[in-house]
Scaffold this motif. Structure first.
Motif, short mmCIF file in Angstrom:
data_model
loop_
_atom_site.label_atom_id
_atom_site.label_comp_id
_atom_site.label_asym_id
_atom_site.label_seq_id
_atom_site.Cartn_x
_atom_site.Cartn_y
_atom_site.Cartn_z
N LEU A 100 31.86 25.49 45.37
CA LEU A 100 33.16 26.13 45.19
C LEU A 100 33.30 26.72 43.78
N ALA A 101 32.80 26.02 42.78
CA ALA A 101 32.86 26.52 41.41
C ALA A 101 32.06 27.80 41.28
N SER A 102 30.89 27.86 41.91
CA SER A 102 30.06 29.07 41.87
C SER A 102 30.79 30.23 42.51
N ARG A 103 31.44 29.96 43.63
CA ARG A 103 32.20 31.04 44.30
C ARG A 103 33.34 31.52 43.43
N GLU A 104 34.03 30.60 42.80
CA GLU A 104 35.15 30.97 41.93
C GLU A 104 34.65 31.80 40.76
N ASN A 105 33.51 31.41 40.18
CA ASN A 105 32.94 32.18 39.07
C ASN A 105 32.54 33.58 39.53
N ALA A 106 31.98 33.68 40.73
CA ALA A 106 31.60 34.98 41.28
C ALA A 106 32.84 35.83 41.52
N PHE A 107 33.90 35.20 42.02
CA PHE A 107 35.15 35.91 42.26
C PHE A 107 35.71 36.44 40.94
N GLU A 108 35.70 35.61 39.91
CA GLU A 108 36.21 36.04 38.62
C GLU A 108 35.36 37.17 38.04
N LYS A 109 34.03 37.08 38.24
CA LYS A 109 33.16 38.14 37.75
C LYS A 109 33.50 39.46 38.43
N LYS A 110 33.72 39.41 39.76
CA LYS A 110 34.10 40.63 40.49
C LYS A 110 35.43 41.16 39.97
N ALA A 111 36.38 40.27 39.71
CA ALA A 111 37.68 40.69 39.20
C ALA A 111 37.52 41.34 37.83
N ASP A 112 36.67 40.78 36.98
CA ASP A 112 36.41 41.36 35.66
C ASP A 112 35.77 42.73 35.80
N GLU A 113 34.84 42.87 36.75
CA GLU A 113 34.18 44.15 36.96
C GLU A 113 35.16 45.20 37.47
N LYS A 114 36.06 44.81 38.38
CA LYS A 114 37.07 45.75 38.88
C LYS A 114 38.00 46.19 37.76
N SER A 115 38.40 45.24 36.94
CA SER A 115 39.26 45.56 35.81
C SER A 115 38.54 46.52 34.85
N ALA A 116 37.28 46.24 34.60
CA ALA A 116 36.49 47.11 33.72
C ALA A 116 36.34 48.50 34.33
N LEU A 117 36.12 48.58 35.64
CA LEU A 117 36.01 49.88 36.32
C LEU A 117 37.29 50.67 36.14
N ARG A 118 38.45 50.02 36.35
CA ARG A 118 39.73 50.73 36.17
C ARG A 118 39.85 51.25 34.75
N HIS A 119 39.48 50.42 33.77
CA HIS A 119 39.53 50.83 32.36
C HIS A 119 38.62 52.03 32.13
N CYS A 120 37.41 51.95 32.65
CA CYS A 120 36.42 53.02 32.42
C CYS A 120 36.82 54.31 33.13
N LEU A 121 37.38 54.19 34.32
CA LEU A 121 37.83 55.38 35.04
C LEU A 121 38.98 56.07 34.31
N SER A 122 39.77 55.30 33.60
CA SER A 122 40.89 55.89 32.85
C SER A 122 40.40 56.78 31.71
N LYS A 123 39.14 56.64 31.35
CA LYS A 123 38.57 57.42 30.26
C LYS A 123 37.81 58.67 30.76
N VAL A 124 37.72 58.83 32.09
CA VAL A 124 37.00 59.97 32.67
C VAL A 124 37.92 61.18 32.69
#
Length: 182
Positions: A100-124
């Motif tokens: 369960l901890a591994s899944r939660e860490n993977a979920f958080e990593k995906k959330a961080d990546e989505k947040s980073a994508l939104r940030h990066c797209l705002s600069k395009v």
């Protein structure tokens, strides 16, 4: 102001640590609830985690990832709780909690990546953003985009490849800023 008043005031480092700890409470509670099925048990483990974090405050390196560090402490507090409760009828095994901890860490990593994508797209830029939108949101073919904008298909492919590379670099930098040790 007398000397006793000064001793009661926290240092700047203590204040910063308390602010990080307070800001992390909701995420820690969610993390622990992911690992423990019982709300009361999760609340007790959160309290134990907070005490352990406060006691280990000097082990935390400012500027590193407080979330990851505090979750690791919470993980071990959950493990300790489970070990102490093994005699009860319904308890998650240590292996289950690790999964369960591994899944939660993977979920958080995906959330961080989505947040980073939104940030990066705002600069395009607008034209490049439109190109990405047409290709990946609307699903337009390279040929259709080429006809629409009056450029060769090869030029569109190269432009998309460069945009993807820039976005990937931006996302990796943004995610790395949140990682432990950065």
């Amino acid at each position: 102001m007398n000397l006793d008043d000064q001793q009661d005031r926290p240092s700047g480092a203590d204040e910063e640590f308390v602010q990080l700890l307070i800001a992390e409470q909701h995420r820690l509670q969610h993390y622990i609830l992911t690992l423990l099925p019982n709300r009361d048990a999760a609340d007790n483990v959160l309290q134990e985690t907070n005490i352990a974090l406060w006691r280990k405050a000097s082990d935390f390196t400012p500027g590193t990832n407080f979330s990851a560090w505090s979750r690791k402490v919470a993980y071990w507090k959950v493990q300790s709780y489970l070990r102490d409760r093994q005699r009860e009828k319904v308890v998650f095994s240590s292996a289950m909690v690790s999964q369960l901890a591994s899944r939660e860490n993977a979920f958080e990593k995906k959330a961080d990546e989505k947040s980073a994508l939104r940030h990066c797209l705002s600069k395009v830029s607008g034209a490049n953003l439109r190109l990405l939108y047409e290709r990946y949101t609307e699903g337009c073919s390279i040929q259709a985009i080429s006809s629409k904008v009056g450029k060769k298909e090869s030029a569109i492919k190269v432009q998309l490849m460069r945009l993807r590379r820039k976005l990937l670099d931006c996302i990796e930098r943004k995610v790395a800023q949140k990682s432990p040790g950065n």
